[in-house]
Design an enzyme around this catalytic site. Structure first.
Site, mmCIF file in Angstrom:
data_model
loop_
_atom_site.group_PDB
_atom_site.id
_atom_site.type_symbol
_atom_site.label_atom_id
_atom_site.label_comp_id
_atom_site.label_asym_id
_atom_site.label_seq_id
_atom_site.Cartn_x
_atom_site.Cartn_y
_atom_site.Cartn_z
ATOM 1 N N ASP A 147 0.733 -1.246 0.076
ATOM 2 C CA ASP A 147 0.051 0.022 0.039
ATOM 3 C C ASP A 147 0.798 1.244 0.074
ATOM 4 O O ASP A 147 2.104 1.119 -0.036
ATOM 5 C CB ASP A 147 -0.923 0.061 1.276
ATOM 6 C CG ASP A 147 -2.250 0.488 0.901
ATOM 7 O OD1 ASP A 147 -2.411 1.228 0.174
ATOM 8 O OD2 ASP A 147 -3.252 0.060 1.618
ATOM 9 N N ASP A 202 -10.006 3.629 -3.572
ATOM 10 C CA ASP A 202 -10.660 2.443 -3.007
ATOM 11 C C ASP A 202 -12.248 2.407 -3.860
ATOM 12 O O ASP A 202 -12.710 3.262 -3.964
ATOM 13 C CB ASP A 202 -10.579 2.383 -1.738
ATOM 14 C CG ASP A 202 -9.423 2.118 -0.910
ATOM 15 O OD1 ASP A 202 -8.426 2.094 -1.720
ATOM 16 O OD2 ASP A 202 -9.560 1.766 0.091
HETATM 17 C C1 GLA Z 1 -5.972 1.277 1.341
HETATM 18 C C2 GLA Z 1 -6.043 0.472 0.194
HETATM 19 C C3 GLA Z 1 -7.281 -0.523 0.512
HETATM 20 C C4 GLA Z 1 -6.820 -1.516 1.863
HETATM 21 C C5 GLA Z 1 -6.801 -0.402 2.918
HETATM 22 C C6 GLA Z 1 -6.290 -0.975 4.242
HETATM 23 O O1 GLA Z 1 -7.048 2.105 1.499
HETATM 24 O O2 GLA Z 1 -6.332 0.966 -0.970
HETATM 25 O O3 GLA Z 1 -7.536 -1.660 -0.708
HETATM 26 O O4 GLA Z 1 -5.733 -2.198 1.639
HETATM 27 O O5 GLA Z 1 -6.018 0.617 2.478
HETATM 28 O O6 GLA Z 1 -5.991 -0.079 5.187
#
Ligand code: GLA
Length: 400
Positions: A147, A202
């Site tokens: 991430d 997301d």
């Molecule tokens: C980010 C990523 C998500 C998930 C969260 C976890 O937002 O884009 O897909 O992995 O972190 O905290």
């Protein structure tokens, strides 16, 4: 023991080269990830039960392979800097969990972050890249999602290249999933470093909405789809655009919308990472996620991402060249009303400059199969007529 590990780490570094592992993810990765449904509520019990369900439900037989724990499995680092899993939620440890997933004939994935902390506030890999890569290799990890939170001042290309090199040096082939949200256009540099890269922020469990959090947003399925424009030439075997994980079965989409979501991810040659509770799926969810014809379109070995050829009044037409001269076509009705199509193959010649393919259903006759009803819709000598419900698709495969 720890000294032995450090010595082994040093030896690994000396013998390693810098490129990513090749010949992994030659078709879009398929699996499951905990985040969309469970967020931080992860445990070894959930992962084991999910692996059981993947094997028993028909998901594994349909091609799903990776069982990936997302954020919040980790709670700290020990005195030597090694990552520590939550002892309450993962009392048997990560190695035992990976062994269990492997015992089901599946592969095991894990999550970390290029920054000092993960997005959930857990320890990130910054400054511990090789130590973490080494642990993942020891545990038997097959897939790493990496991430981009808490990365102030870090260079994205260098940060991801560093972890890619450390994974390589640790010696175990691991699919490297870059979760950088598209901020630094990873499609321009991700191919040498990893096997898939997120193209957007997301996903959100709705068909066409934005969930605004102030400084950032989650995006509904159609919003994410629109953000894929212009990216298809960057994808191919071993390096995929990732429009985020599936929301099929999580309750925010109607049956039609879930079918449209899954169909479009297949057309995009997107990774198919289920994000629902595999232990409690209804028959409709399972039948969407395991549609063999749709999955075959997604997994086609030439690995060409689909192309939008038309968008009129909420009705889009997408094509995807497949191997053996075949094609997939998907008519997507984004509007609130049913749409009637009358598709005359003679006047709808598609020239795909990128794939160097031409679809001419008049000069080359194809048989048409509806991927969802499994019915034959005749052949391309005849105009294709159909009515597509609101927020749904007609997805067909053209075969010779
Ligand atoms: C980010 C990523 C998500 C998930 C969260 C976890 O937002 O884009 O897909 O992995 O972190 O905290």
């Amino acid at each position: 023991m720890k000294k032995t590990i450090l010595l082994a780490m040093t030896l690994c570094v000396m013998g390693a080269s810098a490129q990513k592992f090749e010949n992994l993810a030659m078709t879009p990765p398929m699996g499951w990830n905990s985040w969309n449904k469970f967020a931080c509520d992860v445990s070894e019990q959930l992962i084991m039960e999910t692996a059981d369900a993947m094997a028993a439900s028909g998901m594994k037989a349909a091609g799903y392979e990776y069982v990936v724990i997302d954020d919040c499995w980790q709670v700290g680092r020990d005195s030597m800097g090694f990552i520590v899993a939550d002892p309450v939620r993962f009392p048997s440890g990560i190695k035992a969990l990976a062994d269990y997933v492997h015992s089901k004939g599946l592969k095991f994935g894990i999550y970390s972050c290029a920054g000092t902390e993960t997005c959930g506030g857990r320890p990130g890999s910054r400054g511990h890249e090789f130590q973490d890569a080494y642990m993942y290799a020891q545990w038997g990890v097959d897939y790493l999602k990496f991430d981009w939170c808490k990365t102030d001042g870090q260079n994205a290309v260098e940060s991801y290249r560093l972890m890619s090199q450390k994974l390589k040096e640790a010696g175990r082939p691991i699919v490297f999933s870059l979760c950088e949200w598209g901020d630094n256009k990873p499609w321009n540099w991700g191919k040498e470093i990893g096997h898939l890269w997120r193209t957007t922020g997301d996903i959100y469990d709705c068909f066409d909405c934005e969930k605004n959090h102030g400084t950032w947003s989650n995006w509904g399925v159609m919003r994410i789809l629109d953000m894929q424009d212009g990216l298809r030439e960057y994808a191919g075997p071993g390096h995929w655009n990732d429009p985020d994980m599936l929301e099929v079965g999580n309750g925010g989409l109607s049956l039609n919308e879930a079918r449209a979501h899954f169909s479009m991810w297949c057309m995009l040659a997107a990774p198919l990472i289920a994000g629902n509770d595999l232990r409690n799926m209804n028959a409709e969810t399972l039948s969407i996620l395991t549609n063999a014809d749709a999955i075959a379109i997604n997994q086609d070995p030439i690995g060409v991402q689909g192309l939008k050829v038309d968008a009129v009044d909420g009705l889009e037409t997408w094509v995807k060249p497949l191997s053996n001269g075949e094609w997939a076509i998907c008519f997507l009705n984004r509007s609130a009303e049913p749409k009637t199509i009358s598709y005359d193959w003679k006047t709808k010649v598609v020239k795909d400059e990128f794939a160097k393919r031409e679809l001419n259903g008049a000069s080359q006759q194809y048989n048409i199969k509806d991927v969802w009803t499994k019915k034959s819709l005749g052949n391309t000598q005849k105009t294709l007529k159909a009515t597509i419900p609101s927020h749904d698709v007609l997805m067909v495969k053209l075969s010779k």
